[in-house]
Each structure stands twice: as C-alpha cells, then as structure tokens.
Motif scaffolding. Structure first.
Motif, mmCIF file in Angstrom:
data_model
loop_
_atom_site.group_PDB
_atom_site.id
_atom_site.type_symbol
_atom_site.label_atom_id
_atom_site.label_comp_id
_atom_site.label_asym_id
_atom_site.label_seq_id
_atom_site.Cartn_x
_atom_site.Cartn_y
_atom_site.Cartn_z
ATOM 1 N N HIS A 1 48.314 63.451 -0.786
ATOM 2 C CA HIS A 1 49.359 63.083 0.067
ATOM 3 C C HIS A 1 50.591 64.037 0.429
ATOM 4 C CE1 HIS A 1 47.955 58.759 -0.583
ATOM 5 N NE2 HIS A 1 47.677 59.060 -1.707
ATOM 6 N N GLU A 2 49.907 65.415 0.365
ATOM 7 C CA GLU A 2 50.707 66.244 0.517
ATOM 8 C C GLU A 2 51.846 66.544 -0.419
ATOM 9 O OE1 GLU A 2 51.546 67.677 5.077
ATOM 10 O OE2 GLU A 2 51.392 65.507 5.267
ATOM 11 N N GLY A 3 51.316 66.298 -1.713
ATOM 12 C CA GLY A 3 52.573 66.137 -2.857
ATOM 13 C C GLY A 3 51.970 67.348 -3.823
ATOM 14 N N ALA A 4 53.031 67.409 -4.763
ATOM 15 C CA ALA A 4 53.160 68.210 -5.923
ATOM 16 C C ALA A 4 53.719 67.739 -6.938
ATOM 17 C CB ALA A 4 53.483 69.590 -5.693
ATOM 18 N N ALA A 5 53.094 68.059 -8.340
ATOM 19 C CA ALA A 5 53.847 67.642 -9.449
ATOM 20 C C ALA A 5 54.332 68.896 -10.406
ATOM 21 C CB ALA A 5 52.892 66.614 -10.314
ATOM 22 N N ILE A 6 55.508 68.820 -10.876
ATOM 23 C CA ILE A 6 55.972 69.935 -11.727
ATOM 24 C C ILE A 6 56.749 69.213 -12.940
ATOM 25 C CG2 ILE A 6 57.783 70.333 -10.291
ATOM 26 C CD1 ILE A 6 57.525 73.169 -10.896
ATOM 27 N N LYS A 7 56.837 69.806 -13.847
ATOM 28 C CA LYS A 7 57.800 69.642 -15.001
ATOM 29 C C LYS A 7 59.321 69.973 -14.500
ATOM 30 C CE LYS A 7 54.725 69.706 -18.938
ATOM 31 N NZ LYS A 7 54.342 70.540 -20.333
ATOM 32 N N ALA A 8 60.279 69.289 -15.072
ATOM 33 C CA ALA A 8 61.686 69.674 -14.649
ATOM 34 C C ALA A 8 62.120 71.098 -14.991
ATOM 35 C CB ALA A 8 62.522 68.620 -15.299
ATOM 36 N N GLU A 9 61.582 71.199 -16.346
ATOM 37 C CA GLU A 9 62.101 72.705 -16.913
ATOM 38 C C GLU A 9 61.480 73.732 -16.336
ATOM 39 O OE1 GLU A 9 59.210 70.795 -20.057
ATOM 40 O OE2 GLU A 9 60.622 70.019 -18.532
ATOM 41 N N GLU A 10 60.378 73.670 -15.710
ATOM 42 C CA GLU A 10 59.516 74.770 -15.114
ATOM 43 C C GLU A 10 60.177 74.901 -13.458
ATOM 44 O OE1 GLU A 10 55.349 73.692 -14.632
ATOM 45 O OE2 GLU A 10 55.008 73.784 -16.841
ATOM 46 N N LEU A 11 60.686 73.843 -13.106
ATOM 47 C CA LEU A 11 61.282 74.127 -11.496
ATOM 48 C C LEU A 11 62.646 74.531 -11.866
ATOM 49 C CD1 LEU A 11 61.257 73.475 -8.425
ATOM 50 C CD2 LEU A 11 62.309 71.295 -9.163
ATOM 51 N N THR A 12 63.582 74.305 -12.949
ATOM 52 C CA THR A 12 64.768 74.845 -12.854
ATOM 53 C C THR A 12 64.783 76.301 -13.352
ATOM 54 O OG1 THR A 12 64.893 73.746 -14.865
ATOM 55 C CG2 THR A 12 65.916 72.538 -13.343
ATOM 56 N N ALA A 13 63.738 76.796 -14.098
ATOM 57 C CA ALA A 13 63.577 78.158 -14.450
ATOM 58 C C ALA A 13 63.228 79.026 -13.244
ATOM 59 C CB ALA A 13 62.523 78.279 -15.432
ATOM 60 N N MET A 14 62.888 78.361 -12.099
ATOM 61 C CA MET A 14 62.478 79.239 -11.059
ATOM 62 C C MET A 14 64.271 79.522 -10.359
ATOM 63 S SD MET A 14 59.496 77.118 -9.086
ATOM 64 C CE MET A 14 57.912 76.819 -9.782
ATOM 65 N N SER A 15 63.878 80.907 -9.504
ATOM 66 C CA SER A 15 65.159 81.296 -8.712
ATOM 67 C C SER A 15 65.092 80.499 -7.599
ATOM 68 C CB SER A 15 65.116 82.799 -8.559
ATOM 69 O OG SER A 15 63.885 82.808 -7.614
ATOM 70 N N LYS A 16 65.987 80.709 -6.452
ATOM 71 C CA LYS A 16 66.316 79.938 -5.261
ATOM 72 C C LYS A 16 64.956 80.323 -4.710
ATOM 73 C CE LYS A 16 70.119 79.944 -2.987
ATOM 74 N NZ LYS A 16 71.034 80.388 -2.044
ATOM 75 N N ASP A 17 64.499 81.551 -4.375
ATOM 76 C CA ASP A 17 63.473 81.862 -3.495
ATOM 77 C C ASP A 17 62.090 81.662 -4.235
ATOM 78 O OD1 ASP A 17 65.056 83.131 -1.759
ATOM 79 O OD2 ASP A 17 64.955 85.169 -2.667
ATOM 80 N N GLN A 18 61.839 81.297 -5.427
ATOM 81 C CA GLN A 18 60.550 80.983 -6.085
ATOM 82 C C GLN A 18 60.697 79.620 -5.930
ATOM 83 O OE1 GLN A 18 61.648 82.546 -9.904
ATOM 84 N NE2 GLN A 18 60.156 83.944 -10.141
ATOM 85 N N GLY A 19 61.745 78.734 -6.137
ATOM 86 C CA GLY A 19 61.695 77.313 -5.741
ATOM 87 C C GLY A 19 61.204 76.756 -4.572
ATOM 88 N N ARG A 20 61.732 77.670 -3.421
ATOM 89 C CA ARG A 20 61.619 77.467 -1.918
ATOM 90 C C ARG A 20 60.133 77.848 -1.866
ATOM 91 N NH1 ARG A 20 66.871 79.219 1.378
ATOM 92 N NH2 ARG A 20 68.348 77.516 0.365
ATOM 93 N N GLU A 21 59.637 78.871 -2.413
ATOM 94 C CA GLU A 21 58.264 79.240 -2.032
ATOM 95 C C GLU A 21 57.286 77.990 -2.504
ATOM 96 O OE1 GLU A 21 55.369 81.297 -0.272
ATOM 97 O OE2 GLU A 21 57.628 81.616 -0.295
ATOM 98 N N PHE A 22 57.776 77.415 -3.930
ATOM 99 C CA PHE A 22 56.840 76.595 -4.304
ATOM 100 C C PHE A 22 56.647 75.277 -3.710
ATOM 101 C CE2 PHE A 22 56.874 72.733 -7.140
ATOM 102 C CZ PHE A 22 55.297 72.686 -7.576
ATOM 103 N N ILE A 23 57.868 74.662 -3.114
ATOM 104 C CA ILE A 23 57.813 73.486 -2.336
ATOM 105 C C ILE A 23 57.140 73.672 -0.997
ATOM 106 C CG2 ILE A 23 59.498 72.321 -3.916
ATOM 107 C CD1 ILE A 23 61.560 72.898 -1.381
#
Length: 873
Positions: free
Chosen positions: A570-592
């Motif tokens: 469904h064009e979706g992803a799953a991630i743990k909260a602590e893994e997402l918040t550990a990312m920088s802004k650029d890393q987070g945008r690249e992931f999503i």
C-alpha cells in the motif's frame, strides 16, 4: 607619597591647572625636613612661618608676575578670618601631601572637611586592593556615612554598596556550604572589627532596623530578631510568647526586617544561604513546635521558615481527607497562595529536578479535583445503554483515570525523595479509586456487555469507529487521490485514551499544530497482536490454526518487519519511533520519500507495565510516552514536512496501585479445554464453556475476524492470574482497555495559522494607585484572558523600584484562571516599602512587573511616594 611623587604632583599643578602659586599646608610636619629637596626650576619655595605675611604679599603682588611660588606652612590650613593671605589663596591652589589629603584627592571627593575622618580610617586605606575597589563606588559628594557604607561593602565583598547586601554577605560567611555554624566567627566580621568599622556598622543597623542589642549588639542576636520579626509581621495572629521579646517593636523598623528577608530570598546569588540560616534559626526557636497552635489561615502569608510550609501542607491534606468533596474553596485558595510563595518556587538543592513543595501542592490540587468529580457522581453511574456510557467515558469519565495517574505520579515523586506527607491522602485516593470508582464503573459497564442484546453480541456503537475499520475509514480516502499526500500513523502500545487527551492539550499548545481527539472501539480481546493487526490495511483478519497469532490477509503480522511487508503493498513503510527520531532531517526525508503512508511504532507503556518487576513505573512510562509522542509530532511536522498525523494505540490498560486480593482472581476451569492463549485478562480457544463468572464472546463479532475464535473474559476488574504483575492489566473489556484514542494532528497553514499562535494571558493593573502614602500598599490585577490551549498561564514578580533598584519586598502572582467570569480572574497582593530612607515626593518611582521565568519586564507603572504626607494627618 615620596619626595619624587610630590615634586611631580606640584609640577602638574603648575602646568595643568595653570596656577602661579601653590599653598602647601603640612600640619603634621611630615615633610618639613624634606622641604629643601623640593627644588623645581624657576620656582621659589617660601616658608610662611619664616616670612612675614605683609612682606610676602608685597613681593607677590608687586614683583615679577611670572614668578611661581610654593608657599609652605608646617601648620594646618588657617580659617579665612585669620589668614592675611586669604585673598591670594582664593586664586591659588592649596596642596596637601598628608595621607588623608592624598586619599581625598585620589577618590575625587569634593568635601575638603573630611580629612580628619579619612585619617581616622587610615587602616582601611593601607591596602591597595581595598582602596581600588572603593574608588569604583565613591562619588564626589559622598559624606562620611556614605564612605563607611561603601567600605563595609568592600570588606564583605557585597554585590552593592548598601546595607542589605552587606548583611547577606556577613551572615553567609558563617555557612560552610551545607549548614550554618553559629559558633563560627565570620571572616568578614573580623575584618570589620580590625579596620575599626564595627561602630559604623551598628549605627547603620540601628538606623534601619532599630536594633542596638540588650547589652551589646551581636550578629547572631540580631539575626534571631530579624527572623522573629519577619515571622511576626506576616503572622495573622499574635506572636508566641517565646518569640515576642525578639520582635522589633517599632513598626517602621520591623517592616524593614520583612523587606530585607524578601530581598534575601529573591536574590539568585544568596537564597541558598538564606535557606540554611532559616533552618538553623527555626530549630533554635523551636518553630515547628510553636506552629501547632496556629490555624492555616493565620500562616498563609508567612515565608520565613520552611517548617511553615510543612505545617500548612499537613493541615490542608487532612482537610481534603476529611472534607468528603463538599467544599474545597478555602483549601484551593490556600494552595494557590502557597504555590506563588517562596518555598514552592525556589530550587531546594535536595537533588530533585523539581521543587517538591510544588509537587506536593499539585498533588493536593489533583486530589481535590478527583474528590470533586466523585461528588458529582455520588450516587454512582447511571446510563440507559452502552452507547451513552461509552460516550460519557470519552467525554468526562476518563478524567478519573487521568487525575488518578497525575496524583500517583506526584506522590511517587515525593515518596522517592523520602517524603511521606502524602501517604495518608494516597490511601484515601486509592480506596476511592480502586474500591469505589473501578468497581462501580466495571459493574455498570458490565450490565451492557452480557446477554442476548449485550454489546458482546454486536460490538458496535453508533457513530464510533471500530478499531478494525481504522485504515479503511481514515487512511484510504486521502491515499486514493492522485496527489502525493503522505500520512503518518503513530501507534503507541497501550497508550490509553486519557493519556491521549493530555497529549492533545500539549500539541494544541504548540504553534502551527492542531489536534483533535476521538474514541475508537478496540478489538476484543484487547491485546497487542490483535490490536496491531486490526490497525493495518486488510480485507480480512484470521488466526493461525491453534494459535493466537493473527494473520492479515493470510500474512503473519507479529513483528515490525512483517508489518512492513504488509504495508509495502500500500506504498507504506514501518519503522520504530526511536529509529526515526535518530535520523537527521535529510536522512528522515530520504527514508520517507518513496512512501505515502508511514507507520511508526512506539513501545513505552506496555514494555514497562507488563512486567512484574517494573509495573510500579507504569505512570512514569505514560509520562515518557506523552513526551516522546509530542517530540515525534514536532519532528515530523518540522523536519519531514508532515501535514497529517494519526496517533492511536493497539489497546488501553487499567492500573490500580492497590495489590490485588484473592477475590480479585476469577477461577478458570481448564479441564478438557483447548486454549490457544492464556492471559491474566482473557483466554483464547475453541469449545469454551460459558459460566456465571466470565464473559464469553467470539472474535468474529468483536474483531471482525474471518475465522471464529472464542474467548473468555473475567468480569469486572478480575484477572485469571497474576503472572507478570497484577496492578497493570489489559486484554479485557473495561472502558479503560477498549476505548482507544484516535488523535488527529494537522499542520495549520494560511488563514488558520494566526489562530495557532501561543500566547500568555494578559494582566492589567486595575487599582488606580498613583500615589503611595503608606508603607504597605495593596495592588489589584485582572487576568484579561482565560487560560486555554492557546492562552497559557503567566507568573509575575511584583515590586516597587527606583529605576531598577528594589525599594520594597517582592511578591509573585500566578495568573492561571480558566474562568469566564472576570471577577474570578482578579488577584491582589500587598507590597511593603523599605523604610528609613527619604523618598522624593516629586520623583517618579515604578510598580514593576517581571516575568518570573526569565526576569524580562512585563509592565512598569509610574508611582509617586509621599509617606510624609500621610504622617501629617
């Protein structure tokens, strides 16, 4: 001053001051023998004791007009009427080389008559470092008292050259960091006596406080009197007989004791030593024993001793326990007054992150709210059907759980610091919550669960979304569009409804954000595997054969990776909260970037609560979860450009601090039964028998599963076992377990952005006091806005100032009323002027309001002070 220095000084006078004649008076004859060494080119040295005045006068006035003279006299400067050369002296320069004159000159003092005084203070000036420090404070028009005060300030290393600062430093010099030693000699006081300034010190003390000592003045005796006087001033009753002889009797002098201690308490550099000394004096005067005879109302204004705070808290606690929820108005007013007081706002240096008195008062306030809410439902809970009761819980009944949690949090904080003051109140709250509320709520809700028309046979409530419809109802519509709308889903394990309501308030207190809370009906049994699966996109839910593991469209869903696989379709992803918040802004945008829906899994509450070893920390885990989710929302909106976030949970939970008893356990007949899963709040299986002490239901109805799975639930708050802890539990059908939150968070844009601005409430002075004519003046204020999600409380420090100099005591007022009534948003306080100083009745002084958080000025109102005018009448 040596000969070379004298010679250079005289040269400078001739050149820089363009003087032709210098009179040099050496009354102590310090330089008589060295006079022949004072030889300057073209300068004639004449001794006045060896040359006639008339002869000299003719020579000066009739001789060479360019001749320069040094007229030396081994005597003191004569008065004008005895000086035959006075007319010449008027246009000449008078020079002194004695030490006092040098000091006079170097301090740039105008008053020539204080040479004798400066000579008397010669010991002070022998030290160059002291002298240089004094120079920074001395003004040309200073008189003897002014200079004495500044000398005392230098000796004591005071912040300012004024008596209050000197006293703070003197008293504090008897502290060793953790205690006050009455036997210790003040190092500063030794210097005061050595430099012969003790008499001047006691003169200032007498003028300001009216203290002279019964026989001989002493620092420790004076300290006792200051504290006893301040206690007496603020007490709304006669002081105890054992203290009355310490109280300064003069009203004007006694007020200065209160102003001084107020300055001391509010001084960021000195308040810690005040606490130590206050504790010592309280012990010496046996204050704790004396307080027993006073009512709380008589003590409300007293900030002198910490023991007063403890006495007030104990009394208010007992009033709350015995009141029964009838009328807490007086107690609430007392709490608000003390919360603005010194002991509830200062850093106590007790190793705790927050002031424990503030924590305890907040616990008292929360207990009052709980008992007030209980009084509203004194006759129990009565609703016509499950829909009405479910919606009543989502509207108000959840507050019982929220207040109970907040109260317990504050009690834990106090008890962890070794304070037992709330234990009796905690027992009363626990009895009310666990025995009355939980039992009454479970009993009434249970009436709607069982039977042919019971909720367990249909598991739907009008206008309430079922948890298993979450994706279809809320996510599918925005994802159907052709745009690149991205939706974030935050699922926090066991994040119950009341906690989400608190999070809603937190988010709505942030700029650019808007949160709306709605309840959903959880799947049943309300456990993690089934709740998590129900929130995923699916056409059908089912169980793996002879297992409690849930399949989503025939795919396993029991781990993060498995859920990610389901979401990927469904064009979706799953991630743990602590893994997402550990990312920088650029890393987070690249992931999503590749995804339109992102599921973020957070596990704080269930991870702590569902273990016997840590279940006592459940409410701490809830607090951490609220903080985590709030921070995660900010991260998504600010860093990932998120515009829509859904926050929900797999299930709720119930928690009772009271340890369960044997009758809290429901006996389960296991013989011949095929159980797929056993849990303290449910069992799953097939062929399960119904009985009077359990509820029987099928997940095809309660979770919309494709396959049938029977389950049994214990009735009420009972559990089948106490394995893994028994205070924290979930899985059953209590409202706390099955009312799951759906918190929708949106980023506000455009014309709605202005509405999201967070402001502090406004405060205005309403008492038109332009002139102060008494030492104690009352001021009244109005809070112009009611507090709300967007309007926050403000705490102001109030004082009267001359420029920025504090000339009164300082008080704090917190404006935090949510009332719509203007009259209920009024507050007042009194300020006491420092006495003994002259106020210019034509000068503008100010009532100053400062924000207590950072000392920034909020408002400044001009005032005139005319105390003398009042005394005339």
């Amino acid at each position: 001053m040596n000969i070379s220095e004298i010679r250079n000084t005289i040269k400078a006078i001739f050149v820089e001051k363009n003087k032709r004649i210098i009179f040099w008076y050496d009354g102590e004859k310090e330089f008589e023998d060295a006079l022949p060494e004072i030889q300057l080119d073209d300068v004639k040295v004449v001794r006045l004791d060896e040359t006639g005045a008339f002869e000299l006068k003719i020579e000066i006035e009739c001789g060479d007009p360019c001749q320069q003279y040094i007229l030396y006299s081994p005597a003191h400067e004569p008065p004008p009427q005895d000086d035959w050369l006075f007319d010449i002296r008027l246009y000449s320069h008078t020079f002194h080389a004695d030490k006092a004159s040098i000091v006079l000159r170097e301090l740039n003092l105008d008053n020539q008559s204080i040479r004798a005084y400066l000579k008397k203070r010669g010991k002070f000036f022998n030290n160059k470092d002291r002298f240089n420090k004094l120079k920074k404070w001395v003004k040309p028009n200073d008189k003897e008292d002014d200079i004495d005060l500044k000398m005392l300030s230098v000796i004591t290393r005071s912040d300012q050259p004024e008596l209050f600062s000197i006293l703070m430093k003197l008293f504090e010099s008897c502290c060793d960091g953790r205690s006050f030693d009455e036997a210790a000699a003040s190092r500063y006081w030794r210097d005061v006596e050595k430099l012969e300034l003790a008499e001047a010190f006691w003169k200032f003390v007498s003028q300001t406080f009216g203290y002279a000592g019964d026989i001989k003045p002493g620092l420790k005796d004076f300290l006792l009197r200051i504290f006893a006087t301040d206690f007496s001033n603020q007490l709304k009753a006669d002081p105890p007989a054992s203290l009355s002889h310490f109280v300064i009797q003069s009203p004007s002098h006694s007020m200065n004791a209160t102003v001084f201690l107020s300055h001391w308490r509010s001084n960021i550099n000195h308040f810690r030593q005040f606490n130590l000394i206050s504790a010592h004096i309280a012990d010496k005067l046996k204050i704790e024993d004396l307080l027993i005879s006073f009512e709380v109302e008589e003590l409300l204004d007293v900030m002198t001793f910490e023991a007063v705070e403890r006495r007030i808290i104990s009394n208010l606690r007992d009033q709350i326990i015995s009141n029964g929820g009838i009328n807490f108005a007086g107690v609430q007013e007392a709490i608000k007054a003390r919360l603005d007081g010194y002991w509830a706002t200062v850093n106590l240096d007790d190793g705790t992150p927050a002031n424990l008195y503030k924590t305890v008062y907040s616990a008292l306030e929360t207990a009052i709210q709980l008992f007030t809410l209980r009084a509203k439902y004194h006759d129990g809970f009565s609703y016509p059907n499950a829909e009405a009761m479910f919606k009543a819980y989502a509207k108000e009944l959840f507050r019982f759980d929220q207040l109970y949690r907040n109260f317990s949090e504050r009690c834990d904080r106090a008890e962890n610091a070794g304070w037992d003051v709330l234990k009796s109140l905690r027992q009363a709250v626990e009895e009310f919550y666990s025995v009355w509320f939980m039992d009454q709520l479970a009993l009434k809700w249970g009436d709607f669960l069982d039977g042919k028309d019971g909720l367990l046979n249909k598991w739907r409530i009008a206008h309430i979304a079922n948890q298993y419809d979450f994706f279809h109802r809320y996510l599918q519509p925005p994802l159907k569009g052709s745009g690149r709308n991205r939706v974030f889903v935050m699922i926090s394990d066991a994040f119950r409804y009341e906690a989400a309501e608190e999070l809603e308030q937190v988010i709505n207190g942030k700029y650019r954000m808007k949160a709306e809370l709605a309840p959903m009906l959880a799947v049943l049994p309300s456990y993690t595997a089934l709740g998590m699966a129900a929130l995923l996109p699916h056409k059908k839910l089912s169980f793996r054969e002879k297992s409690s593991n849930v399949l989503v469209d025939e795919k396993p869903s029991g781990s993060l990776d498995l859920r990610a696989q389901i979401l990927s379709r469904h064009e979706g992803a799953a991630i743990k909260a602590e893994e997402l918040t550990a990312m920088s802004k650029d890393q987070g945008r690249e992931f999503i970037k590749p995804y339109r829906v992102v599921y973020i899994y957070h596990d704080q509450i269930d991870a702590i609560g569902d273990k016997a070893s840590t279940e006592n920390q459940t409410f701490d885990a809830v607090r951490d979860a609220i903080d985590d989710l709030s921070a995660l929302v900010t991260y998504i909106i600010n860093n990932l450009n998120g515009t829509r976030i859904y926050i929900t949970a797999d299930h709720g939970f119930a928690y009772q601090d009271r340890a369960p008893e044997l009758n809290d356990k429901s006996v389960l007949n296991k013989s011949g039964k095929d159980f797929n899963k056993t849990h303290k709040r449910f069992v799953l299986g097939t062929g399960l028998n119904k009985s009077a002490n359990v509820y029987w239901a099928d997940t095809r109805i309660t979770a919309n599963t494709d396959s049938s799975m029977e389950f049994l639930l214990p009735k009420g708050t009972n559990r089948f076992n106490f394995i893994g802890g028994a205070k924290y539990y979930h899985g059953g059908a209590l409202l706390q377990e099955i009312v799951v939150p759906l918190l929708t968070v949106m980023q506000m844009k455009g014309k709605h952005l202005e509405k999201s601005e967070i402001r502090q409430v406004g405060v205005s002075l309403i008492s038109a006091c332009k002139k102060i004519v008494t030492n104690i003046t009352r001021f009244e204020f109005i809070q112009t806005d009611a507090i709300s999600e967007r309007y926050k409380p403000i705490t102001l420090k109030l004082s009267i100032r001359d420029g920025n100099e504090l000339i009164s005591d300082e008080k704090m007022l917190t404006f935090d009323s949510a009332s719509s009534s203007i009259d209920e948003r009024k507050k007042s306080t009194s300020l006491t002027l420092k006495t003994g100083q002259q106020f210019d009745n034509k000068k503008e002084y100010h009532l100053v309001l400062r924000d207590a958080r950072d000392e920034t000025e909020y408002e400044r109102h001009p005032l005139f002070i005319d105390i003398a005018f009042a005394s005339d009448f």
